[in-house]
Motif scaffolding. Sequence first.
Motif, PDB file in Angstrom:
ATOM      1  N   SER A  62       0.830  -1.199   0.000  1.00  0.00           N
ATOM      2  CA  SER A  62       0.000   0.000   0.000  1.00  0.00           C
ATOM      3  C   SER A  62       0.871   1.258   0.000  1.00  0.00           C
ATOM      4  O   SER A  62       0.614   2.212  -0.736  1.00  0.00           O
ATOM      5  CB  SER A  62      -0.932  -0.029   1.220  1.00  0.00           C
ATOM      6  OG  SER A  62      -1.807   1.057   1.236  1.00  0.00           O
ATOM      7  N   THR A  63       1.916   1.258   0.801  1.00  0.00           N
ATOM      8  CA  THR A  63       2.843   2.394   0.848  1.00  0.00           C
ATOM      9  C   THR A  63       3.517   2.599  -0.493  1.00  0.00           C
ATOM     10  O   THR A  63       3.628   3.727  -0.982  1.00  0.00           O
ATOM     11  CB  THR A  63       3.913   2.176   1.942  1.00  0.00           C
ATOM     12  OG1 THR A  63       3.256   2.171   3.207  1.00  0.00           O
ATOM     13  CG2 THR A  63       4.970   3.258   1.912  1.00  0.00           C
ATOM     14  N   ARG A  64       3.977   1.528  -1.086  1.00  0.00           N
ATOM     15  CA  ARG A  64       4.645   1.619  -2.394  1.00  0.00           C
ATOM     16  C   ARG A  64       3.704   2.217  -3.441  1.00  0.00           C
ATOM     17  O   ARG A  64       4.082   3.089  -4.221  1.00  0.00           O
ATOM     18  CB  ARG A  64       5.151   0.242  -2.822  1.00  0.00           C
ATOM     19  CG  ARG A  64       6.112   0.236  -3.969  1.00  0.00           C
ATOM     20  CD  ARG A  64       6.799  -1.114  -4.206  1.00  0.00           C
ATOM     21  NE  ARG A  64       6.040  -2.315  -3.905  1.00  0.00           N
ATOM     22  CZ  ARG A  64       6.178  -3.046  -2.788  1.00  0.00           C
ATOM     23  NH1 ARG A  64       7.046  -2.702  -1.869  1.00  0.00           N
ATOM     24  NH2 ARG A  64       5.459  -4.141  -2.606  1.00  0.00           N
ATOM     25  N   LEU A  65       2.451   1.781  -3.442  1.00  0.00           N
ATOM     26  CA  LEU A  65       1.472   2.323  -4.380  1.00  0.00           C
ATOM     27  C   LEU A  65       1.239   3.814  -4.140  1.00  0.00           C
ATOM     28  O   LEU A  65       1.143   4.599  -5.086  1.00  0.00           O
ATOM     29  CB  LEU A  65       0.148   1.555  -4.271  1.00  0.00           C
ATOM     30  CG  LEU A  65       0.180   0.093  -4.722  1.00  0.00           C
ATOM     31  CD1 LEU A  65      -1.129  -0.613  -4.362  1.00  0.00           C
ATOM     32  CD2 LEU A  65       0.459  -0.001  -6.214  1.00  0.00           C
ATOM     33  N   TRP A  66       1.165   4.212  -2.868  1.00  0.00           N
ATOM     34  CA  TRP A  66       0.995   5.633  -2.549  1.00  0.00           C
ATOM     35  C   TRP A  66       2.206   6.440  -2.979  1.00  0.00           C
ATOM     36  O   TRP A  66       2.062   7.524  -3.573  1.00  0.00           O
ATOM     37  CB  TRP A  66       0.741   5.833  -1.056  1.00  0.00           C
ATOM     38  CG  TRP A  66      -0.693   5.790  -0.704  1.00  0.00           C
ATOM     39  CD1 TRP A  66      -1.344   4.812  -0.006  1.00  0.00           C
ATOM     40  CD2 TRP A  66      -1.690   6.757  -1.041  1.00  0.00           C
ATOM     41  NE1 TRP A  66      -2.681   5.119   0.104  1.00  0.00           N
ATOM     42  CE2 TRP A  66      -2.913   6.309  -0.517  1.00  0.00           C
ATOM     43  CE3 TRP A  66      -1.666   7.966  -1.741  1.00  0.00           C
ATOM     44  CZ2 TRP A  66      -4.099   7.029  -0.669  1.00  0.00           C
ATOM     45  CZ3 TRP A  66      -2.850   8.679  -1.891  1.00  0.00           C
ATOM     46  CH2 TRP A  66      -4.044   8.218  -1.362  1.00  0.00           C
ATOM     47  N   ALA A  67       3.386   5.953  -2.689  1.00  0.00           N
ATOM     48  CA  ALA A  67       4.597   6.694  -3.058  1.00  0.00           C
ATOM     49  C   ALA A  67       4.649   6.917  -4.566  1.00  0.00           C
ATOM     50  O   ALA A  67       4.942   8.025  -5.036  1.00  0.00           O
ATOM     51  CB  ALA A  67       5.838   5.951  -2.568  1.00  0.00           C
ATOM     52  N   GLU A  68       4.354   5.883  -5.326  1.00  0.00           N
ATOM     53  CA  GLU A  68       4.363   6.009  -6.791  1.00  0.00           C
ATOM     54  C   GLU A  68       3.298   6.987  -7.271  1.00  0.00           C
ATOM     55  O   GLU A  68       3.560   7.859  -8.102  1.00  0.00           O
ATOM     56  CB  GLU A  68       4.156   4.638  -7.436  1.00  0.00           C
ATOM     57  CG  GLU A  68       5.322   3.696  -7.246  1.00  0.00           C
ATOM     58  CD  GLU A  68       5.018   2.247  -7.647  1.00  0.00           C
ATOM     59  OE1 GLU A  68       3.887   1.964  -8.140  1.00  0.00           O
ATOM     60  OE2 GLU A  68       5.898   1.397  -7.459  1.00  0.00           O
ATOM     61  N   LYS A 103      16.753  -0.796   3.224  1.00  0.00           N
ATOM     62  CA  LYS A 103      17.628  -0.271   2.170  1.00  0.00           C
ATOM     63  C   LYS A 103      17.678  -1.198   0.958  1.00  0.00           C
ATOM     64  O   LYS A 103      17.885  -0.748  -0.160  1.00  0.00           O
ATOM     65  CB  LYS A 103      19.051  -0.067   2.710  1.00  0.00           C
ATOM     66  CG  LYS A 103      19.208   1.174   3.532  1.00  0.00           C
ATOM     67  CD  LYS A 103      20.613   1.224   4.079  1.00  0.00           C
ATOM     68  CE  LYS A 103      21.206   2.576   3.879  1.00  0.00           C
ATOM     69  NZ  LYS A 103      22.572   2.667   4.429  1.00  0.00           N
ATOM     70  N   GLU A 104      17.487  -2.496   1.199  1.00  0.00           N
ATOM     71  CA  GLU A 104      17.479  -3.460   0.095  1.00  0.00           C
ATOM     72  C   GLU A 104      16.272  -3.254  -0.829  1.00  0.00           C
ATOM     73  O   GLU A 104      16.322  -3.603  -1.990  1.00  0.00           O
ATOM     74  CB  GLU A 104      17.444  -4.895   0.645  1.00  0.00           C
ATOM     75  CG  GLU A 104      18.692  -5.297   1.386  1.00  0.00           C
ATOM     76  CD  GLU A 104      18.555  -6.650   2.075  1.00  0.00           C
ATOM     77  OE1 GLU A 104      17.513  -7.326   1.910  1.00  0.00           O
ATOM     78  OE2 GLU A 104      19.487  -7.026   2.802  1.00  0.00           O
ATOM     79  N   LYS A 105      15.200  -2.683  -0.301  1.00  0.00           N
ATOM     80  CA  LYS A 105      13.950  -2.549  -1.055  1.00  0.00           C
ATOM     81  C   LYS A 105      13.690  -1.135  -1.569  1.00  0.00           C
ATOM     82  O   LYS A 105      12.937  -0.950  -2.512  1.00  0.00           O
ATOM     83  CB  LYS A 105      12.772  -2.969  -0.184  1.00  0.00           C
ATOM     84  CG  LYS A 105      12.929  -4.371   0.368  1.00  0.00           C
ATOM     85  CD  LYS A 105      11.698  -5.156   0.139  1.00  0.00           C
ATOM     86  CE  LYS A 105      11.859  -6.536   0.722  1.00  0.00           C
ATOM     87  NZ  LYS A 105      11.666  -7.554  -0.209  1.00  0.00           N
ATOM     88  N   ARG A 109      17.820   6.933  -3.973  1.00  0.00           N
ATOM     89  CA  ARG A 109      17.389   8.342  -4.070  1.00  0.00           C
ATOM     90  C   ARG A 109      16.279   8.696  -3.085  1.00  0.00           C
ATOM     91  O   ARG A 109      16.018   9.866  -2.827  1.00  0.00           O
ATOM     92  CB  ARG A 109      16.985   8.684  -5.491  1.00  0.00           C
ATOM     93  CG  ARG A 109      15.734   8.016  -5.981  1.00  0.00           C
ATOM     94  CD  ARG A 109      15.438   8.414  -7.440  1.00  0.00           C
ATOM     95  NE  ARG A 109      14.275   7.755  -7.957  1.00  0.00           N
ATOM     96  CZ  ARG A 109      14.279   6.588  -8.582  1.00  0.00           C
ATOM     97  NH1 ARG A 109      15.409   5.940  -8.791  1.00  0.00           N
ATOM     98  NH2 ARG A 109      13.157   6.060  -9.026  1.00  0.00           N
ATOM     99  N   TYR A 110      15.602   7.703  -2.496  1.00  0.00           N
ATOM    100  CA  TYR A 110      14.538   7.971  -1.527  1.00  0.00           C
ATOM    101  C   TYR A 110      14.923   7.617  -0.088  1.00  0.00           C
ATOM    102  O   TYR A 110      14.110   7.753   0.817  1.00  0.00           O
ATOM    103  CB  TYR A 110      13.265   7.201  -1.905  1.00  0.00           C
ATOM    104  CG  TYR A 110      12.723   7.567  -3.259  1.00  0.00           C
ATOM    105  CD1 TYR A 110      12.421   8.884  -3.584  1.00  0.00           C
ATOM    106  CD2 TYR A 110      12.522   6.596  -4.229  1.00  0.00           C
ATOM    107  CE1 TYR A 110      11.935   9.221  -4.838  1.00  0.00           C
ATOM    108  CE2 TYR A 110      12.025   6.928  -5.487  1.00  0.00           C
ATOM    109  CZ  TYR A 110      11.736   8.247  -5.784  1.00  0.00           C
ATOM    110  OH  TYR A 110      11.245   8.571  -7.019  1.00  0.00           O
ATOM    111  N   GLN A 111      16.141   7.180   0.134  1.00  0.00           N
ATOM    112  CA  GLN A 111      16.516   6.705   1.467  1.00  0.00           C
ATOM    113  C   GLN A 111      16.588   7.822   2.502  1.00  0.00           C
ATOM    114  O   GLN A 111      16.336   7.582   3.676  1.00  0.00           O
ATOM    115  CB  GLN A 111      17.800   5.896   1.401  1.00  0.00           C
ATOM    116  CG  GLN A 111      17.549   4.578   0.684  1.00  0.00           C
ATOM    117  CD  GLN A 111      18.748   3.673   0.616  1.00  0.00           C
ATOM    118  OE1 GLN A 111      19.807   3.958   1.174  1.00  0.00           O
ATOM    119  NE2 GLN A 111      18.592   2.552  -0.070  1.00  0.00           N
ATOM    120  N   ASP A 112      16.884   9.052   2.088  1.00  0.00           N
ATOM    121  CA  ASP A 112      16.879  10.155   3.060  1.00  0.00           C
ATOM    122  C   ASP A 112      15.443  10.579   3.387  1.00  0.00           C
ATOM    123  O   ASP A 112      15.200  11.246   4.390  1.00  0.00           O
ATOM    124  CB  ASP A 112      17.674  11.349   2.539  1.00  0.00           C
ATOM    125  CG  ASP A 112      17.079  11.966   1.282  1.00  0.00           C
ATOM    126  OD1 ASP A 112      16.500  11.229   0.455  1.00  0.00           O
ATOM    127  OD2 ASP A 112      17.199  13.198   1.126  1.00  0.00           O
TER     128      ASP A 112
END
Length: 170
Positions: A62-68, A103-105, A109-112
Amino acid sequence: MKTAITLTLALLSPINAWAQLSNSPIPDFTATALTGETVSAAQLIGQPTILIVTPSTDAAKSTRLWAEALRKNIDQTRVRIRDVLAIDLPFFMSEEDAIGRAKEKIPARYQDQTWILSESSLESALNIPRDSAKAFVFVLDAQGNVIARVEGDPNDAKIIEVEKAVRSTQ
């Protein structure tokens, strides 16, 4: 009659809890960005922010879909997007272990912009069930006040609701 009153109160409780939360400042918290930097709620002040809270590993999709969806539909020069992975760490797992796995997933560029939170104060204050299988999206104004809340997977109506809230902050 007593059962009907109890049921009505139970159904209204989440609404009342959210009504009290709306337009209130984001609760204070400290987290760790995937880059290792310590961050806090104070860093959400000064610019409108969309905060995606992931309360469990089941909510990751769900988070991944929102981020995209948000990165496609929101002008990030005007609004920050931050992800908070609110993790209830098992006793055998350290925060460093959780950061390494995340970090593996998550692309570098989005880690910060992705934070690990191993305490539950944010979830409690925002009325988020710790084991929820869905993401929670909050729109904060520049003062850090919560002005909108959406939960679950994104769809057109929810994205429009977030966009409308973002426009109201500008």
